[in-house]
Design a protein around this motif. Structure first.
Motif, PDB file in Angstrom:
ATOM      1  N   SER A 120       0.844  -1.186   0.000  1.00 30.45           N
ATOM      2  CA  SER A 120       0.000   0.000   0.000  1.00 30.45           C
ATOM      3  C   SER A 120       0.885   1.244   0.000  1.00 30.45           C
ATOM      4  CB  SER A 120      -0.923  -0.009   1.221  1.00 30.45           C
ATOM      5  OG  SER A 120      -1.755   1.120   1.177  1.00 30.45           O
ATOM      6  N   LEU A 121       1.243   1.686  -1.180  1.00 27.81           N
ATOM      7  CA  LEU A 121       2.180   2.793  -1.329  1.00 27.81           C
ATOM      8  C   LEU A 121       1.625   4.133  -0.848  1.00 27.81           C
ATOM      9  CD1 LEU A 121       3.517   2.057  -4.914  1.00 27.81           C
ATOM     10  CD2 LEU A 121       4.704   1.705  -2.765  1.00 27.81           C
ATOM     11  N   PHE A 122       0.331   4.268  -0.799  1.00 29.38           N
ATOM     12  CA  PHE A 122      -0.246   5.575  -0.605  1.00 29.38           C
ATOM     13  C   PHE A 122      -0.787   5.838   0.793  1.00 29.38           C
ATOM     14  CE2 PHE A 122      -0.651   4.460  -5.105  1.00 29.38           C
ATOM     15  CZ  PHE A 122       0.214   5.412  -5.611  1.00 29.38           C
ATOM     16  N   LYS A 123      -0.474   4.983   1.768  1.00 33.63           N
ATOM     17  CA  LYS A 123      -0.953   5.187   3.135  1.00 33.63           C
ATOM     18  C   LYS A 123      -0.447   6.491   3.724  1.00 33.63           C
ATOM     19  CE  LYS A 123      -1.781   0.446   4.536  1.00 33.63           C
ATOM     20  NZ  LYS A 123      -1.377  -0.658   5.401  1.00 33.63           N
ATOM     21  N   GLU A 124       0.747   6.906   3.334  1.00 27.39           N
ATOM     22  CA  GLU A 124       1.346   8.092   3.925  1.00 27.39           C
ATOM     23  C   GLU A 124       0.834   9.394   3.298  1.00 27.39           C
ATOM     24  OE1 GLU A 124       5.601   8.683   2.121  1.00 27.39           O
ATOM     25  OE2 GLU A 124       5.215   6.549   2.399  1.00 27.39           O
ATOM     26  N   PHE A 125       0.067   9.309   2.219  1.00 28.40           N
ATOM     27  CA  PHE A 125      -0.433  10.502   1.549  1.00 28.40           C
ATOM     28  C   PHE A 125      -1.893  10.745   1.919  1.00 28.40           C
ATOM     29  CE2 PHE A 125       2.882   8.789  -1.218  1.00 28.40           C
ATOM     30  CZ  PHE A 125       3.701   9.892  -1.313  1.00 28.40           C
ATOM     31  N   PRO A 126      -2.291  12.023   2.022  1.00 19.98           N
ATOM     32  CA  PRO A 126      -3.693  12.311   2.318  1.00 19.98           C
ATOM     33  C   PRO A 126      -4.572  11.970   1.115  1.00 19.98           C
ATOM     34  CG  PRO A 126      -2.514  14.346   1.850  1.00 19.98           C
ATOM     35  CD  PRO A 126      -1.488  13.245   1.891  1.00 19.98           C
ATOM     36  N   GLU A 127      -5.825  11.602   1.393  1.00 16.17           N
ATOM     37  CA  GLU A 127      -6.762  11.296   0.331  1.00 16.17           C
ATOM     38  C   GLU A 127      -7.106  12.585  -0.415  1.00 16.17           C
ATOM     39  OE1 GLU A 127     -10.850   9.172   0.441  1.00 16.17           O
ATOM     40  OE2 GLU A 127      -9.477   8.047   1.727  1.00 16.17           O
ATOM     41  N   VAL A 128      -7.267  12.492  -1.723  1.00 11.67           N
ATOM     42  CA  VAL A 128      -7.601  13.655  -2.540  1.00 11.67           C
ATOM     43  C   VAL A 128      -8.951  13.395  -3.189  1.00 11.67           C
ATOM     44  CG1 VAL A 128      -6.881  15.089  -4.478  1.00 11.67           C
ATOM     45  CG2 VAL A 128      -5.157  14.086  -2.980  1.00 11.67           C
ATOM     46  N   SER A 129      -9.863  14.335  -3.038  1.00 13.10           N
ATOM     47  CA  SER A 129     -11.204  14.179  -3.606  1.00 13.10           C
ATOM     48  C   SER A 129     -11.196  14.477  -5.106  1.00 13.10           C
ATOM     49  CB  SER A 129     -12.186  15.119  -2.913  1.00 13.10           C
ATOM     50  OG  SER A 129     -11.909  16.464  -3.288  1.00 13.10           O
ATOM     51  N   ALA A 130     -12.237  14.053  -5.787  1.00  9.01           N
ATOM     52  CA  ALA A 130     -12.374  14.336  -7.214  1.00  9.01           C
ATOM     53  C   ALA A 130     -12.437  15.848  -7.426  1.00  9.01           C
ATOM     54  CB  ALA A 130     -13.611  13.646  -7.769  1.00  9.01           C
ATOM     55  N   LYS A 131     -13.095  16.557  -6.536  1.00 10.38           N
ATOM     56  CA  LYS A 131     -13.204  18.019  -6.647  1.00 10.38           C
ATOM     57  C   LYS A 131     -11.817  18.661  -6.578  1.00 10.38           C
ATOM     58  CE  LYS A 131     -15.361  22.024  -4.504  1.00 10.38           C
ATOM     59  NZ  LYS A 131     -16.222  22.518  -3.437  1.00 10.38           N
ATOM     60  N   GLN A 132     -10.968  18.175  -5.670  1.00 10.97           N
ATOM     61  CA  GLN A 132      -9.615  18.717  -5.556  1.00 10.97           C
ATOM     62  C   GLN A 132      -8.795  18.459  -6.826  1.00 10.97           C
ATOM     63  OE1 GLN A 132      -9.031  16.604  -1.774  1.00 10.97           O
ATOM     64  NE2 GLN A 132      -8.247  18.533  -0.933  1.00 10.97           N
ATOM     65  N   TRP A 133      -8.941  17.266  -7.406  1.00 10.73           N
ATOM     66  CA  TRP A 133      -8.240  16.964  -8.660  1.00 10.73           C
ATOM     67  C   TRP A 133      -8.709  17.910  -9.756  1.00 10.73           C
ATOM     68  CZ3 TRP A 133      -3.911  14.647  -9.323  1.00 10.73           C
ATOM     69  CH2 TRP A 133      -3.535  13.558  -8.553  1.00 10.73           C
ATOM     70  N   LYS A 134     -10.021  18.083  -9.869  1.00  6.28           N
ATOM     71  CA  LYS A 134     -10.570  18.941 -10.922  1.00  6.28           C
ATOM     72  C   LYS A 134     -10.096  20.381 -10.746  1.00  6.28           C
ATOM     73  CE  LYS A 134     -14.771  19.997 -13.432  1.00  6.28           C
ATOM     74  NZ  LYS A 134     -16.205  19.819 -13.554  1.00  6.28           N
ATOM     75  N   GLN A 135     -10.055  20.875  -9.507  1.00 10.01           N
ATOM     76  CA  GLN A 135      -9.577  22.233  -9.260  1.00 10.01           C
ATOM     77  C   GLN A 135      -8.121  22.376  -9.707  1.00 10.01           C
ATOM     78  OE1 GLN A 135     -10.486  22.569  -5.073  1.00 10.01           O
ATOM     79  NE2 GLN A 135     -12.424  23.636  -5.466  1.00 10.01           N
ATOM     80  N   LYS A 136      -7.292  21.395  -9.411  1.00  2.00           N
ATOM     81  CA  LYS A 136      -5.888  21.432  -9.814  1.00  2.00           C
ATOM     82  C   LYS A 136      -5.766  21.430 -11.338  1.00  2.00           C
ATOM     83  CE  LYS A 136      -1.403  20.969  -9.806  1.00  2.00           C
ATOM     84  NZ  LYS A 136      -0.718  22.152 -10.266  1.00  2.00           N
ATOM     85  N   ILE A 137      -6.569  20.606 -11.994  1.00  3.99           N
ATOM     86  CA  ILE A 137      -6.544  20.536 -13.460  1.00  3.99           C
ATOM     87  C   ILE A 137      -6.968  21.873 -14.052  1.00  3.99           C
ATOM     88  CG2 ILE A 137      -7.664  19.478 -15.464  1.00  3.99           C
ATOM     89  CD1 ILE A 137      -7.752  16.850 -13.801  1.00  3.99           C
ATOM     90  N   GLN A 138      -8.007  22.498 -13.470  1.00  2.99           N
ATOM     91  CA  GLN A 138      -8.481  23.779 -13.989  1.00  2.99           C
ATOM     92  C   GLN A 138      -7.414  24.863 -13.853  1.00  2.99           C
ATOM     93  OE1 GLN A 138     -12.238  23.869 -11.820  1.00  2.99           O
ATOM     94  NE2 GLN A 138     -13.337  23.670 -13.763  1.00  2.99           N
ATOM     95  N   VAL A 139      -6.660  24.844 -12.782  1.00  2.00           N
ATOM     96  CA  VAL A 139      -5.546  25.789 -12.622  1.00  2.00           C
ATOM     97  C   VAL A 139      -4.510  25.541 -13.721  1.00  2.00           C
ATOM     98  CG1 VAL A 139      -3.590  26.417 -11.151  1.00  2.00           C
ATOM     99  CG2 VAL A 139      -5.862  26.155 -10.143  1.00  2.00           C
TER     100      VAL A 139
END
Length: 117
Positions: free
Chosen positions: A5-24
């Motif tokens: 489980s490589l991603f246990k140390e990273f915070p969960e990212v919501s779909a909304k957060q991904w979309k906001q980053k893409i829009q930027v």
């Protein structure tokens, strides 16, 4: 073998957060016009999918979805593919898909050292 489980140390990212980053990153370009396209079957294809997309999916009947890191391996040379499989697992793969072009196959050599549990 390393923790799969490589991603246990990273915070969960919501779909909304991904979309906001893409829009930027699009620097003013419209998300829907730039990245969503329609397949020949009239299916709108998004640039990414998130576990949240399955919450309202009527055809998907799973009570919980656990995404897994997978690696697809073509089985040409059995010994080499075995080494590639072990390497993929060491690097964090949680599932392996073997593309086997011919039979018979020496399965014991292919799975040598692979924990089948």
């Amino acid at each position: 073998m390393s923790d799969p489980s490589l991603f246990k140390e990273f915070p969960e990212v919501s779909a909304k957060q991904w979309k906001q980053k893409i829009q930027v990153d699009l620097k003013g370009a419209d998300y829907n016009d730039s990245l969503i396209w329609e397949s020949p079957e009239s299916i709108k294809v998004k640039p990414f999918y998130h576990a949240e997309d399955l919450q309202n999916a009527s055809l998907f009947q799973s009570k919980s979805t656990k995404w897994k890191i997978g690696q697809e391996l073509y089985v040409g040379d059995v010994a080499k593919t075995n080494q590639n499989a072990l390497n993929a697992l060491e690097r964090g793969a949680e599932s392996l898909v073997f593309l086997v072009p011919k039979q018979p196959m020496d399965w014991s050599r292919l799975f040598k050292g692979v924990d089948l549990e």
